[in-house]
Motif scaffolding. Sequence first.
Motif, PDB file in Angstrom:
ATOM      1  N   ALA A  81     106.402  42.181  77.749  1.00  0.00           N
ATOM      2  CA  ALA A  81     105.794  42.891  76.387  1.00  0.00           C
ATOM      3  C   ALA A  81     104.662  43.810  76.841  1.00  0.00           C
ATOM      4  CB  ALA A  81     105.632  41.738  75.409  1.00  0.00           C
ATOM      5  N   ASP A  82     103.847  43.214  77.800  1.00  0.00           N
ATOM      6  CA  ASP A  82     102.500  44.209  78.148  1.00  0.00           C
ATOM      7  C   ASP A  82     102.950  45.217  78.996  1.00  0.00           C
ATOM      8  OD1 ASP A  82      99.812  44.663  78.245  1.00  0.00           O
ATOM      9  OD2 ASP A  82      99.966  43.648  80.434  1.00  0.00           O
ATOM     10  N   LEU A  83     103.776  45.248  80.205  1.00  0.00           N
ATOM     11  CA  LEU A  83     103.988  46.191  81.084  1.00  0.00           C
ATOM     12  C   LEU A  83     105.085  47.076  80.687  1.00  0.00           C
ATOM     13  CD1 LEU A  83     103.868  44.224  84.277  1.00  0.00           C
ATOM     14  CD2 LEU A  83     102.010  45.223  83.060  1.00  0.00           C
ATOM     15  N   ARG A  84     105.964  46.829  79.694  1.00  0.00           N
ATOM     16  CA  ARG A  84     107.059  47.618  79.608  1.00  0.00           C
ATOM     17  C   ARG A  84     106.368  49.134  78.847  1.00  0.00           C
ATOM     18  NH1 ARG A  84     112.369  47.679  78.830  1.00  0.00           N
ATOM     19  NH2 ARG A  84     112.514  45.461  78.541  1.00  0.00           N
ATOM     20  N   MET A 110      99.885  50.015  88.205  1.00  0.00           N
ATOM     21  CA  MET A 110     100.413  48.740  87.373  1.00  0.00           C
ATOM     22  C   MET A 110     100.417  47.586  88.537  1.00  0.00           C
ATOM     23  SD  MET A 110     101.280  50.196  84.734  1.00  0.00           S
ATOM     24  CE  MET A 110     101.746  48.670  84.150  1.00  0.00           C
ATOM     25  N   HIS A 126      99.168  38.908  85.683  1.00  0.00           N
ATOM     26  CA  HIS A 126     100.127  38.206  84.935  1.00  0.00           C
ATOM     27  C   HIS A 126     100.596  36.964  85.721  1.00  0.00           C
ATOM     28  CE1 HIS A 126     100.558  39.958  80.890  1.00  0.00           C
ATOM     29  NE2 HIS A 126     100.380  41.361  81.186  1.00  0.00           N
ATOM     30  N   GLU A 155     107.672  36.702  79.376  1.00  0.00           N
ATOM     31  CA  GLU A 155     108.128  37.611  78.319  1.00  0.00           C
ATOM     32  C   GLU A 155     106.789  38.264  77.809  1.00  0.00           C
ATOM     33  OE1 GLU A 155     109.594  34.677  75.217  1.00  0.00           O
ATOM     34  OE2 GLU A 155     111.735  35.204  75.758  1.00  0.00           O
ATOM     35  N   ALA A 156     105.655  37.470  78.118  1.00  0.00           N
ATOM     36  CA  ALA A 156     104.322  37.988  77.878  1.00  0.00           C
ATOM     37  C   ALA A 156     103.950  39.265  78.987  1.00  0.00           C
ATOM     38  CB  ALA A 156     103.150  37.231  78.047  1.00  0.00           C
ATOM     39  N   LEU A 157     104.484  38.841  80.088  1.00  0.00           N
ATOM     40  CA  LEU A 157     104.475  40.231  81.098  1.00  0.00           C
ATOM     41  C   LEU A 157     105.173  41.180  80.949  1.00  0.00           C
ATOM     42  CD1 LEU A 157     104.850  39.499  84.996  1.00  0.00           C
ATOM     43  CD2 LEU A 157     106.272  41.098  83.750  1.00  0.00           C
ATOM     44  N   ARG A 171      97.765  44.922  87.250  1.00  0.00           N
ATOM     45  CA  ARG A 171      97.971  44.326  86.109  1.00  0.00           C
ATOM     46  C   ARG A 171      99.167  43.130  85.903  1.00  0.00           C
ATOM     47  NH1 ARG A 171      96.664  47.241  80.847  1.00  0.00           N
ATOM     48  NH2 ARG A 171      97.184  45.590  79.360  1.00  0.00           N
ATOM     49  N   LEU A 189     103.585  50.616  79.122  1.00  0.00           N
ATOM     50  CA  LEU A 189     102.613  51.035  80.137  1.00  0.00           C
ATOM     51  C   LEU A 189     103.704  51.782  81.197  1.00  0.00           C
ATOM     52  CD1 LEU A 189      99.975  48.230  80.606  1.00  0.00           C
ATOM     53  CD2 LEU A 189      99.876  50.424  79.281  1.00  0.00           C
TER      54      LEU A 189
END
Length: 90
Positions: free
Chosen positions: A18-21, A63, A70, A14-16, A66, A23
Amino acid sequence: MRFGLPPGSRPVFEALAADLRPLIEARPGCCGVTFFGDDADGQWGMFVLWASQEDANGAAAVMRPRLDAHLRGHLQAPPDTRLFDVIEAT
């Protein structure tokens, strides 16, 4: 792309996502991104539809580091990364 994380890794994924979407969605040629997974067996992934191969390649160069950050220390096996042609019905 699909990858295996240990069962119970939903917070990591979920953290991945939330961060990548945002971007990924901001990259030229992004037509949509979907994150998916199964916490019970640890199979997770994302599907991105690109307008062109060039757009996909350009995004990957930016990407992937990054994404790898994660996933570092969590992967059970190397990610399965594949590019497919879009087939349109005629």
